[in-house]
Design a protein around this motif. Structure first.
Motif, PDB file in Angstrom:
ATOM      1  N   GLY A   1       0.786  -1.223   0.000  1.00 19.14           N
ATOM      2  CA  GLY A   1       0.000   0.000   0.000  1.00 19.14           C
ATOM      3  C   GLY A   1       0.816   1.270   0.000  1.00 19.14           C
ATOM      4  O   GLY A   1       0.258   2.370  -0.007  1.00 19.14           O
ATOM      5  N   THR A   2       2.148   1.132   0.023  1.00 22.53           N
ATOM      6  CA  THR A   2       2.997   2.326   0.157  1.00 22.53           C
ATOM      7  C   THR A   2       4.071   2.424  -0.925  1.00 22.53           C
ATOM      8  O   THR A   2       5.153   2.956  -0.681  1.00 22.53           O
ATOM      9  CB  THR A   2       3.676   2.338   1.538  1.00 22.53           C
ATOM     10  OG1 THR A   2       4.452   1.132   1.679  1.00 22.53           O
ATOM     11  CG2 THR A   2       2.665   2.443   2.665  1.00 22.53           C
ATOM     12  N   ALA A   3       3.782   1.948  -2.106  1.00 20.32           N
ATOM     13  CA  ALA A   3       4.755   2.031  -3.209  1.00 20.32           C
ATOM     14  C   ALA A   3       4.921   3.482  -3.650  1.00 20.32           C
ATOM     15  O   ALA A   3       4.003   4.286  -3.542  1.00 20.32           O
ATOM     16  CB  ALA A   3       4.286   1.186  -4.385  1.00 20.32           C
ATOM     17  N   ARG A   4       6.118   3.820  -4.139  1.00 19.27           N
ATOM     18  CA  ARG A   4       6.398   5.169  -4.676  1.00 19.27           C
ATOM     19  C   ARG A   4       6.450   5.084  -6.191  1.00 19.27           C
ATOM     20  O   ARG A   4       7.408   4.570  -6.745  1.00 19.27           O
ATOM     21  CB  ARG A   4       7.727   5.690  -4.132  1.00 19.27           C
ATOM     22  CG  ARG A   4       7.659   6.093  -2.684  1.00 19.27           C
ATOM     23  CD  ARG A   4       8.904   6.858  -2.235  1.00 19.27           C
ATOM     24  NE  ARG A   4       9.039   8.092  -2.987  1.00 19.27           N
ATOM     25  CZ  ARG A   4      10.102   8.404  -3.730  1.00 19.27           C
ATOM     26  NH1 ARG A   4      11.127   7.593  -3.808  1.00 19.27           N
ATOM     27  NH2 ARG A   4      10.156   9.548  -4.389  1.00 19.27           N
ATOM     28  N   LYS A   5       5.415   5.607  -6.842  1.00 16.15           N
ATOM     29  CA  LYS A   5       5.314   5.533  -8.294  1.00 16.15           C
ATOM     30  C   LYS A   5       5.568   6.876  -8.956  1.00 16.15           C
ATOM     31  O   LYS A   5       5.381   7.023 -10.159  1.00 16.15           O
ATOM     32  CB  LYS A   5       3.930   5.016  -8.681  1.00 16.15           C
ATOM     33  CG  LYS A   5       3.617   3.656  -8.063  1.00 16.15           C
ATOM     34  CD  LYS A   5       2.178   3.300  -8.274  1.00 16.15           C
ATOM     35  CE  LYS A   5       1.752   2.191  -7.350  1.00 16.15           C
ATOM     36  NZ  LYS A   5       0.310   2.029  -7.333  1.00 16.15           N
ATOM     37  N   VAL A   6       5.974   7.847  -8.172  1.00 20.18           N
ATOM     38  CA  VAL A   6       6.347   9.168  -8.683  1.00 20.18           C
ATOM     39  C   VAL A   6       7.774   9.422  -8.231  1.00 20.18           C
ATOM     40  O   VAL A   6       8.091   9.274  -7.050  1.00 20.18           O
ATOM     41  CB  VAL A   6       5.400  10.271  -8.162  1.00 20.18           C
ATOM     42  CG1 VAL A   6       5.857  11.642  -8.636  1.00 20.18           C
ATOM     43  CG2 VAL A   6       3.968   9.995  -8.593  1.00 20.18           C
ATOM     44  N   ARG A   7       8.621   9.788  -9.168  1.00 19.91           N
ATOM     45  CA  ARG A   7      10.056   9.961  -8.891  1.00 19.91           C
ATOM     46  C   ARG A   7      10.569  11.256  -9.490  1.00 19.91           C
ATOM     47  O   ARG A   7      10.106  11.698 -10.530  1.00 19.91           O
ATOM     48  CB  ARG A   7      10.854   8.818  -9.508  1.00 19.91           C
ATOM     49  CG  ARG A   7      10.316   7.466  -9.181  1.00 19.91           C
ATOM     50  CD  ARG A   7      11.230   6.728  -8.332  1.00 19.91           C
ATOM     51  NE  ARG A   7      10.612   5.468  -7.938  1.00 19.91           N
ATOM     52  CZ  ARG A   7      10.950   4.847  -6.850  1.00 19.91           C
ATOM     53  NH1 ARG A   7      11.859   5.332  -6.083  1.00 19.91           N
ATOM     54  NH2 ARG A   7      10.372   3.715  -6.536  1.00 19.91           N
ATOM     55  N   ARG A   8      11.583  11.797  -8.836  1.00 23.44           N
ATOM     56  CA  ARG A   8      12.291  12.967  -9.359  1.00 23.44           C
ATOM     57  C   ARG A   8      13.593  12.466  -9.973  1.00 23.44           C
ATOM     58  O   ARG A   8      14.351  11.748  -9.330  1.00 23.44           O
ATOM     59  CB  ARG A   8      12.568  13.970  -8.254  1.00 23.44           C
ATOM     60  CG  ARG A   8      13.131  15.282  -8.757  1.00 23.44           C
ATOM     61  CD  ARG A   8      13.232  16.306  -7.628  1.00 23.44           C
ATOM     62  NE  ARG A   8      11.937  16.756  -7.197  1.00 23.44           N
ATOM     63  CZ  ARG A   8      11.302  17.825  -7.666  1.00 23.44           C
ATOM     64  NH1 ARG A   8      11.860  18.556  -8.610  1.00 23.44           N
ATOM     65  NH2 ARG A   8      10.121  18.164  -7.216  1.00 23.44           N
ATOM     66  N   LEU A   9      13.826  12.826 -11.226  1.00 19.48           N
ATOM     67  CA  LEU A   9      15.055  12.488 -11.928  1.00 19.48           C
ATOM     68  C   LEU A   9      15.855  13.769 -12.081  1.00 19.48           C
ATOM     69  O   LEU A   9      15.281  14.827 -12.321  1.00 19.48           O
ATOM     70  CB  LEU A   9      14.749  11.913 -13.314  1.00 19.48           C
ATOM     71  CG  LEU A   9      13.711  10.798 -13.403  1.00 19.48           C
ATOM     72  CD1 LEU A   9      13.415  10.468 -14.860  1.00 19.48           C
ATOM     73  CD2 LEU A   9      14.180   9.570 -12.665  1.00 19.48           C
ATOM     74  N   SER A  10      17.161  13.677 -11.981  1.00 21.31           N
ATOM     75  CA  SER A  10      18.000  14.867 -12.143  1.00 21.31           C
ATOM     76  C   SER A  10      19.234  14.562 -12.975  1.00 21.31           C
ATOM     77  O   SER A  10      20.365  14.719 -12.501  1.00 21.31           O
ATOM     78  CB  SER A  10      18.408  15.418 -10.771  1.00 21.31           C
ATOM     79  OG  SER A  10      17.298  15.847 -10.052  1.00 21.31           O
ATOM     80  N   PRO A  11      19.038  14.151 -14.218  1.00 20.08           N
ATOM     81  CA  PRO A  11      20.206  13.886 -15.061  1.00 20.08           C
ATOM     82  C   PRO A  11      20.923  15.187 -15.406  1.00 20.08           C
ATOM     83  O   PRO A  11      20.313  16.106 -15.966  1.00 20.08           O
ATOM     84  CB  PRO A  11      19.607  13.223 -16.301  1.00 20.08           C
ATOM     85  CG  PRO A  11      18.199  13.720 -16.344  1.00 20.08           C
ATOM     86  CD  PRO A  11      17.791  13.948 -14.921  1.00 20.08           C
ATOM     87  N   GLY A  12      22.172  15.282 -15.031  1.00 18.70           N
ATOM     88  CA  GLY A  12      22.959  16.474 -15.336  1.00 18.70           C
ATOM     89  C   GLY A  12      22.413  17.743 -14.703  1.00 18.70           C
ATOM     90  O   GLY A  12      22.577  18.824 -15.249  1.00 18.70           O
ATOM     91  N   GLY A  13      21.740  17.619 -13.560  1.00 21.67           N
ATOM     92  CA  GLY A  13      21.210  18.789 -12.876  1.00 21.67           C
ATOM     93  C   GLY A  13      19.912  19.319 -13.455  1.00 21.67           C
ATOM     94  O   GLY A  13      19.391  20.347 -13.025  1.00 21.67           O
ATOM     95  N   TYR A  14      19.338  18.633 -14.424  1.00 22.87           N
ATOM     96  CA  TYR A  14      18.080  19.027 -15.069  1.00 22.87           C
ATOM     97  C   TYR A  14      16.952  18.246 -14.407  1.00 22.87           C
ATOM     98  O   TYR A  14      16.864  17.036 -14.553  1.00 22.87           O
ATOM     99  CB  TYR A  14      18.167  18.717 -16.563  1.00 22.87           C
ATOM    100  CG  TYR A  14      16.919  18.979 -17.356  1.00 22.87           C
ATOM    101  CD1 TYR A  14      16.426  20.271 -17.503  1.00 22.87           C
ATOM    102  CD2 TYR A  14      16.237  17.940 -17.972  1.00 22.87           C
ATOM    103  CE1 TYR A  14      15.284  20.509 -18.256  1.00 22.87           C
ATOM    104  CE2 TYR A  14      15.103  18.175 -18.730  1.00 22.87           C
ATOM    105  CZ  TYR A  14      14.628  19.464 -18.864  1.00 22.87           C
ATOM    106  OH  TYR A  14      13.499  19.701 -19.604  1.00 22.87           O
ATOM    107  N   ASP A  15      16.103  18.919 -13.641  1.00 25.21           N
ATOM    108  CA  ASP A  15      15.048  18.244 -12.897  1.00 25.21           C
ATOM    109  C   ASP A  15      13.864  17.868 -13.770  1.00 25.21           C
ATOM    110  O   ASP A  15      13.333  18.696 -14.515  1.00 25.21           O
ATOM    111  CB  ASP A  15      14.536  19.130 -11.758  1.00 25.21           C
ATOM    112  CG  ASP A  15      15.375  19.016 -10.502  1.00 25.21           C
ATOM    113  OD1 ASP A  15      16.230  18.117 -10.437  1.00 25.21           O
ATOM    114  OD2 ASP A  15      15.160  19.820  -9.575  1.00 25.21           O
ATOM    115  N   VAL A  16      13.445  16.616 -13.620  1.00 20.04           N
ATOM    116  CA  VAL A  16      12.265  16.086 -14.284  1.00 20.04           C
ATOM    117  C   VAL A  16      11.534  15.234 -13.255  1.00 20.04           C
ATOM    118  O   VAL A  16      12.157  14.527 -12.470  1.00 20.04           O
ATOM    119  CB  VAL A  16      12.647  15.218 -15.512  1.00 20.04           C
ATOM    120  CG1 VAL A  16      11.450  14.474 -16.063  1.00 20.04           C
ATOM    121  CG2 VAL A  16      13.281  16.080 -16.584  1.00 20.04           C
ATOM    122  N   VAL A  17      10.218  15.322 -13.257  1.00 21.36           N
ATOM    123  CA  VAL A  17       9.404  14.459 -12.409  1.00 21.36           C
ATOM    124  C   VAL A  17       8.681  13.480 -13.320  1.00 21.36           C
ATOM    125  O   VAL A  17       8.146  13.863 -14.359  1.00 21.36           O
ATOM    126  CB  VAL A  17       8.400  15.277 -11.565  1.00 21.36           C
ATOM    127  CG1 VAL A  17       7.431  14.360 -10.837  1.00 21.36           C
ATOM    128  CG2 VAL A  17       9.138  16.174 -10.580  1.00 21.36           C
TER     129      VAL A  17
END
Length: 187
Positions: A40-56
């Motif tokens: 019931g507590t899975a994390r399916k939303v993540r923050r990616l930061s390839p090369g300092g460029y933030d993407v969710v």
């Protein structure tokens, strides 16, 4: 057990809401196998930061498949820094044409705080209307709820949270344990 006989991993709800200069991506935490809740507590939303460029990014579908796609998206973003649309299109092209990737069963919502896309295994990179994207078993419920609230005085996070609450009340494969990531271009 043959693939078609296996009950399958079901459900999730992921929503992306763009409003007021920011984008919020929210996802529930339920993982189901057939009619059984496994987690019931899975994390399916993540923050990616390839090369300092933030993407969710948020994902629906098979977790292992989604992680494989997220790794590929990160590589595409590293190769095309600051170009989410280009990286998304390149991922979708690979996903559609690569024999290994074609078998992956997942969908992604991705955003850099300005652009918001849904990426599918059919080779689609879709920019949603009204600044709202939703995927997963409860996606249509969350989408309808958010569309009904988008013109209110609520901010993006409030719209996403309420839409997810409505979806979790309707969809048996969605729960109220949310992971919420907020991103804006002003970061």
């Amino acid at each position: 057990m043959a693939r078609e006989e296996f009950p399958g991993w079901h459900g999730t709800t992921i929503i992306g809401v763009r409003k007021g200069g920011e984008v919020v991506v929210a996802g529930d935490g339920q993982v189901s196998l057939g009619q059984t809740v496994i987690k019931g507590t899975a994390r399916k939303v993540r923050r990616l930061s390839p090369g300092g460029y933030d993407v969710v990014a948020g994902f629906a579908g098979s977790t292992a498949d989604a992680f494989a796609l997220l790794e590929r998206l990160e590589a595409k973003l590293e190769a095309t820094p600051g170009q989410l649309q280009r990286a998304s299109v390149e991922l979708a092209k690979d996903w559609r044409t690569d024999k290994y990737l074609q078998k992956l069963e997942a969908m992604l919502i991705v955003t850099d705080g300005t652009e918001l896309f849904v990426i599918t295994g059919a080779g689609d990179v879709l920019e949603p209307e009204h600044g709202i994207a939703a995927i997963g078993s409860g996606g249509n419920y969350a989408l309808a709820a958010a569309r009904g609230m988008i013109d209110s005085d609520r901010d993006a996070e409030a719209v996403a949270r309420e839409a997810m609450a409505i979806a979790s009340d309707i969809c048996v494969y969605t729960n109220g344990n949310l992971t919420v990531e907020r991103i804006s271009k002003e970061q």
